[in-house]
Each structure stands twice: as C-alpha cells, then as structure tokens.
Design a protein around this motif. Structure first.
Motif, mmCIF file in Angstrom:
data_model
loop_
_atom_site.group_PDB
_atom_site.id
_atom_site.type_symbol
_atom_site.label_atom_id
_atom_site.label_comp_id
_atom_site.label_asym_id
_atom_site.label_seq_id
_atom_site.Cartn_x
_atom_site.Cartn_y
_atom_site.Cartn_z
ATOM 1 N N LYS A 1 31.187 32.696 -41.770
ATOM 2 C CA LYS A 1 32.258 32.325 -40.849
ATOM 3 C C LYS A 1 32.410 30.814 -40.826
ATOM 4 O O LYS A 1 31.429 30.081 -40.849
ATOM 5 C CB LYS A 1 31.932 32.829 -39.444
ATOM 6 C CG LYS A 1 31.819 34.317 -39.359
ATOM 7 C CD LYS A 1 31.326 34.730 -37.986
ATOM 8 C CE LYS A 1 31.057 36.226 -37.977
ATOM 9 N NZ LYS A 1 30.243 36.649 -36.883
ATOM 10 N N ALA A 2 33.640 30.372 -40.782
ATOM 11 C CA ALA A 2 33.897 28.935 -40.692
ATOM 12 C C ALA A 2 33.615 28.491 -39.257
ATOM 13 O O ALA A 2 34.137 29.057 -38.311
ATOM 14 C CB ALA A 2 35.339 28.639 -41.072
ATOM 15 N N LEU A 3 32.774 27.502 -39.122
ATOM 16 C CA LEU A 3 32.460 26.954 -37.804
ATOM 17 C C LEU A 3 33.100 25.582 -37.685
ATOM 18 O O LEU A 3 33.234 24.865 -38.671
ATOM 19 C CB LEU A 3 30.943 26.848 -37.629
ATOM 20 C CG LEU A 3 30.190 28.162 -37.623
ATOM 21 C CD1 LEU A 3 28.676 27.907 -37.554
ATOM 22 C CD2 LEU A 3 30.601 29.027 -36.446
ATOM 23 N N PRO A 4 33.466 25.201 -36.448
ATOM 24 C CA PRO A 4 34.051 23.873 -36.271
ATOM 25 C C PRO A 4 33.059 22.793 -36.678
ATOM 26 O O PRO A 4 31.854 22.939 -36.502
ATOM 27 C CB PRO A 4 34.349 23.803 -34.773
ATOM 28 C CG PRO A 4 34.008 25.122 -34.183
ATOM 29 C CD PRO A 4 33.338 25.943 -35.224
ATOM 30 N N LYS A 5 33.575 21.720 -37.205
ATOM 31 C CA LYS A 5 32.711 20.604 -37.630
ATOM 32 C C LYS A 5 32.501 19.596 -36.508
ATOM 33 O O LYS A 5 31.867 18.583 -36.704
ATOM 34 C CB LYS A 5 33.322 19.922 -38.863
ATOM 35 C CG LYS A 5 33.354 20.875 -40.045
ATOM 36 C CD LYS A 5 33.779 20.175 -41.292
ATOM 37 C CE LYS A 5 34.049 21.146 -42.389
ATOM 38 N NZ LYS A 5 33.107 21.461 -43.314
ATOM 39 N N LYS A 6 33.061 19.884 -35.339
ATOM 40 C CA LYS A 6 32.917 19.034 -34.159
ATOM 41 C C LYS A 6 32.217 19.801 -33.063
ATOM 42 O O LYS A 6 32.466 20.993 -32.894
ATOM 43 C CB LYS A 6 34.310 18.645 -33.649
ATOM 44 C CG LYS A 6 34.786 17.292 -34.028
ATOM 45 C CD LYS A 6 36.125 17.056 -33.377
ATOM 46 C CE LYS A 6 36.315 15.620 -33.089
ATOM 47 N NZ LYS A 6 37.652 15.349 -32.548
ATOM 48 N N GLY A 7 31.372 19.097 -32.329
ATOM 49 C CA GLY A 7 30.726 19.722 -31.192
ATOM 50 C C GLY A 7 31.687 19.892 -30.028
ATOM 51 O O GLY A 7 32.810 19.349 -30.052
ATOM 52 N N PRO A 8 31.281 20.620 -28.977
ATOM 53 C CA PRO A 8 32.160 20.806 -27.839
ATOM 54 C C PRO A 8 32.276 19.538 -27.013
ATOM 55 O O PRO A 8 31.416 18.658 -27.069
ATOM 56 C CB PRO A 8 31.427 21.885 -27.033
ATOM 57 C CG PRO A 8 29.993 21.701 -27.375
ATOM 58 C CD PRO A 8 29.992 21.261 -28.816
ATOM 59 N N LYS A 9 33.367 19.441 -26.272
ATOM 60 C CA LYS A 9 33.558 18.307 -25.370
ATOM 61 C C LYS A 9 32.924 18.667 -24.031
ATOM 62 O O LYS A 9 33.226 19.693 -23.460
ATOM 63 C CB LYS A 9 35.042 18.016 -25.187
ATOM 64 C CG LYS A 9 35.304 16.824 -24.331
ATOM 65 C CD LYS A 9 36.793 16.528 -24.252
ATOM 66 C CE LYS A 9 37.024 15.306 -23.407
ATOM 67 N NZ LYS A 9 38.444 14.982 -23.302
ATOM 68 N N ILE A 10 32.005 17.828 -23.579
ATOM 69 C CA ILE A 10 31.314 18.077 -22.321
ATOM 70 C C ILE A 10 31.514 16.883 -21.423
ATOM 71 O O ILE A 10 31.286 15.745 -21.815
ATOM 72 C CB ILE A 10 29.802 18.313 -22.571
ATOM 73 C CG1 ILE A 10 29.617 19.511 -23.505
ATOM 74 C CG2 ILE A 10 29.059 18.511 -21.261
ATOM 75 C CD1 ILE A 10 28.203 19.745 -23.957
ATOM 76 N N SER A 11 31.954 17.138 -20.197
ATOM 77 C CA SER A 11 32.211 16.056 -19.233
ATOM 78 C C SER A 11 31.237 16.119 -18.096
ATOM 79 O O SER A 11 30.779 17.133 -17.691
ATOM 80 C CB SER A 11 33.618 16.157 -18.664
ATOM 81 O OG SER A 11 34.569 16.218 -19.684
#
Length: 88
Positions: free
Chosen positions: A78-88
């Motif tokens: 599966k293709a996974l995003p190359k960016k992590g999640p945005k956490i505030s």
C-alpha cells in the motif's frame, strides 16, 4: 481479480526432516522464490520481497507442545504518505 490459490500439506516427520524443511524455506527466502509442491496438492510458487511481517507463536498444553511461524507480505504494498501527520 485472481481468486485465492493455496497449498496445504500435513505429515508426520522426524526432527531431521523438519530441519531440512526449514532449511529449504531459508534457502528459498535467500533466493527470493519458494515453490511448494506434493503429489496431491499440485504446486504453488511465491516470491517474498520487501518487508515481511513475521509472527511466531509457541504453546504447551499437557502432553502437547507446538510452535507456528507465519510470514506474510504484500505483493504490491500500500502506498503510504511520505509526510507525517500534522499535530497541534
């Protein structure tokens, strides 16, 4: 979409026979190809590559002991995003 193809085999073997079977699995993994066959089930060729998910279990119950090794992988991961999640 191709339907599921599987190979199953069950037999009583000596510990030396099981060791030889595990060595054959190891050699096949090294080559990147495993071919399973017997006279009743036909044959199945698989090609493990990339990251392999490994599950090892062992248990003991009264006079019964066992271990299981399961290895799986995605033929088209599966293709996974190359960016992590945005956490505030």
């Amino acid at each position: 979409m191709k339907s599921k193809t599987e190979f199953k085999h069950e037999s009583l073997l000596t510990t030396d026979d099981v060791r030889a079977l595990l060595e054959a699995l190891s050699n096949g993994l090294s080559k990147g190809q495993l071919e399973f066959s017997d006279e009743h089930e036909g044959s199945l060729k698989i090609e493990p590559e990339g990251l392999l998910q490994v599950k090892v279990e062992a248990s003991e119950e009264e006079q019964k002991q066992q271990f299981e090794i399961k290895v799986r992988w995605e033929r088209q991961p599966k293709a996974l995003p190359k960016k992590g999640p945005k956490i505030s």
